[in-house]
Design an enzyme around this catalytic site. Structure first.
Site, short mmCIF file in Angstrom:
data_model
loop_
_atom_site.label_atom_id
_atom_site.label_comp_id
_atom_site.label_asym_id
_atom_site.label_seq_id
_atom_site.Cartn_x
_atom_site.Cartn_y
_atom_site.Cartn_z
N ASN A 22 -9.60 8.32 17.91
CA ASN A 22 -8.63 8.67 17.45
C ASN A 22 -7.66 7.93 16.88
O ASN A 22 -7.02 7.06 17.26
CB ASN A 22 -7.79 9.49 18.75
CG ASN A 22 -6.50 10.08 18.24
OD1 ASN A 22 -6.25 10.58 16.85
ND2 ASN A 22 -5.79 10.41 19.29
N TRP A 23 -7.78 7.98 15.48
CA TRP A 23 -7.12 6.90 14.68
C TRP A 23 -5.44 7.03 14.74
O TRP A 23 -4.72 6.36 14.41
CB TRP A 23 -7.75 7.08 13.05
CG TRP A 23 -8.83 6.18 12.97
CD1 TRP A 23 -9.63 5.74 13.89
CD2 TRP A 23 -9.33 6.14 11.73
NE1 TRP A 23 -10.83 5.40 13.51
CE2 TRP A 23 -10.58 5.71 11.97
CE3 TRP A 23 -9.03 6.76 10.49
CZ2 TRP A 23 -11.58 5.32 10.94
CZ3 TRP A 23 -10.17 6.31 9.50
CH2 TRP A 23 -11.14 5.69 9.61
N LYS A 24 -5.05 8.34 15.20
CA LYS A 24 -3.81 8.88 15.28
C LYS A 24 -2.93 8.41 13.72
O LYS A 24 -3.84 8.86 12.81
CB LYS A 24 -3.11 7.80 16.19
CG LYS A 24 -3.38 7.97 17.49
CD LYS A 24 -2.81 7.44 18.67
CE LYS A 24 -3.27 7.64 20.02
NZ LYS A 24 -2.66 6.89 21.11
N HIS A 83 -3.09 16.74 22.46
CA HIS A 83 -2.97 15.52 22.76
C HIS A 83 -1.54 15.22 23.33
O HIS A 83 -0.82 15.97 23.31
CB HIS A 83 -3.01 14.39 21.47
CG HIS A 83 -3.23 13.06 21.95
ND1 HIS A 83 -2.23 12.37 22.41
CD2 HIS A 83 -4.35 12.33 22.06
CE1 HIS A 83 -2.58 11.05 22.68
NE2 HIS A 83 -3.76 11.03 22.37
N GLU A 110 0.62 13.30 23.15
CA GLU A 110 1.65 12.85 22.13
C GLU A 110 2.21 13.98 21.48
O GLU A 110 3.45 14.38 21.18
CB GLU A 110 1.14 11.91 21.14
CG GLU A 110 0.91 10.24 21.91
CD GLU A 110 0.05 9.48 21.13
OE1 GLU A 110 -0.35 8.38 21.43
OE2 GLU A 110 -0.63 9.81 19.91
N GLU A 143 -7.05 12.33 30.01
CA GLU A 143 -6.06 11.18 29.39
C GLU A 143 -5.21 10.79 30.38
O GLU A 143 -3.83 11.71 29.80
CB GLU A 143 -5.79 11.21 28.14
CG GLU A 143 -7.07 11.15 27.11
CD GLU A 143 -6.47 10.76 25.71
OE1 GLU A 143 -6.98 9.76 25.04
OE2 GLU A 143 -5.52 11.40 25.09
N GLY A 198 -2.56 3.66 25.36
CA GLY A 198 -1.48 2.64 24.86
C GLY A 198 -1.13 1.45 25.72
O GLY A 198 -0.18 0.80 24.98
N SER A 234 -6.83 3.48 27.12
CA SER A 234 -7.03 2.24 27.22
C SER A 234 -8.54 1.64 27.39
O SER A 234 -8.74 0.86 28.01
CB SER A 234 -6.00 1.45 27.99
OG SER A 234 -4.60 1.32 27.71
N GLY A 254 -8.49 5.62 21.64
CA GLY A 254 -7.21 5.34 20.69
C GLY A 254 -7.09 3.99 19.88
O GLY A 254 -8.10 3.81 18.85
#
Length: 251
Positions: free
Chosen positions: A9-11, A94, A96, A166, A172, A212, A233
């Protein structure tokens, strides 16, 4: 036996030229990987990623979509739009998106249904906060999120849903759930699916771990009984590091 599925997931990272350079470097590194490999890229990279992964074993996914087909939803992208350009996967719910953009279990469920209507494979995220974990509410949170996400789906759709566990406190932060804790949480998710859809379906659902994940812990995580790969991520932004995660059993 369930196949391992490892998605990056490149975000909100990577311009098109960077995406092209990444894929040209990354593709040869993973061409013989046993796991299914997915890159979930920003909308602006989709065309370039799809073009440059032709003839490779890398699948392309989006990071979000709207549940409506068309309409006055400025800035949104529909499932039909993703499908028509050749996208195969889409991340839904997600943490976020839930925390920063007010996504709910209801909108997540709507998006999953719309994904299937457009022949997209959803990667559905569930996970608890640190406060919920410390209060002993992990199982309640993740099983409730799973149940509400899958509400109204038929058995075939559930089988083709990827769930990504997650823990929010691990995303992160550099903190990772132990392989035992992560595996036990995923067992709880699988048990919830079993209650609703039966053991055969539950045993077929791919459930990833995210939070992570890196090359140094991927092997231990992915070789547990119930973890079927990862949603990665930050580490997925580095081709060499991500390739080591994809080929975790060779390290």
């Amino acid at each position: 036996m369930r196949k391992k599925v490892i998605a990056g997931n490149w975000k909100m990272n990577m311009l098109p030229n960077e995406a092209i350079d990444y894929i040209q470097s990354f593709a040869p590194m993973v061409e013989n990987a046993e796991a299914e490999v997915i890159l979930c890229v920003p909308y602006t990279d989709l065309f370039y990623a799809l073009l440059n992964t032709q003839g490779t074993n890398i699948k392309i996914g989006a990071q979000n979509m709207h549940f409506e087909e068309t309409g006055a939803y400025t800035g949104e992208v529909s499932g039909k739009m993703l499908k028509v350009v050749g996208v195969e996967y889409v991340i839904i719910g997600h943490s976020e998106r839930r925390q920063m953009f007010n996504e709910t279990d209801e909108t997540v469920n709507k998006k999953i249904k719309t994904a299937f209507e457009n022949e997209l494979k959803p990667i559905v995220c569930v996970g608890e906060t640190l406060e919920e974990r410390e209060a002993g509410k992990t199982v309640e949170k993740i099983t409730t999120q799973t149940r509400l996400a899958l509400e109204g789906l038929n058995a075939s759709q559930v089988k083709n849903t990827i769930i990504a566990y997650e823990p929010i406190w691990a995303i992160g932060t550099g903190k990772t759930a132990t392989s035992e804790d992560a595996n036990n949480s995923i067992k709880e998710i699988r048990a919830e699916i079993k209650k609703i859809y039966g053991e055969d379906i539950a045993n077929e659902v791919i459930i990833q771990y995210g939070g992570s994940v890196k090359s140094s812990n991927a092997k231990e995580l992915f070789n547990t009984s119930d973890i079927d790969g990862g949603l990665v991520g930050g580490a997925s932004l580095k081709p060499e590091e991500f390739s080591k995660i994809v080929k975790y059993n060779e390290n």
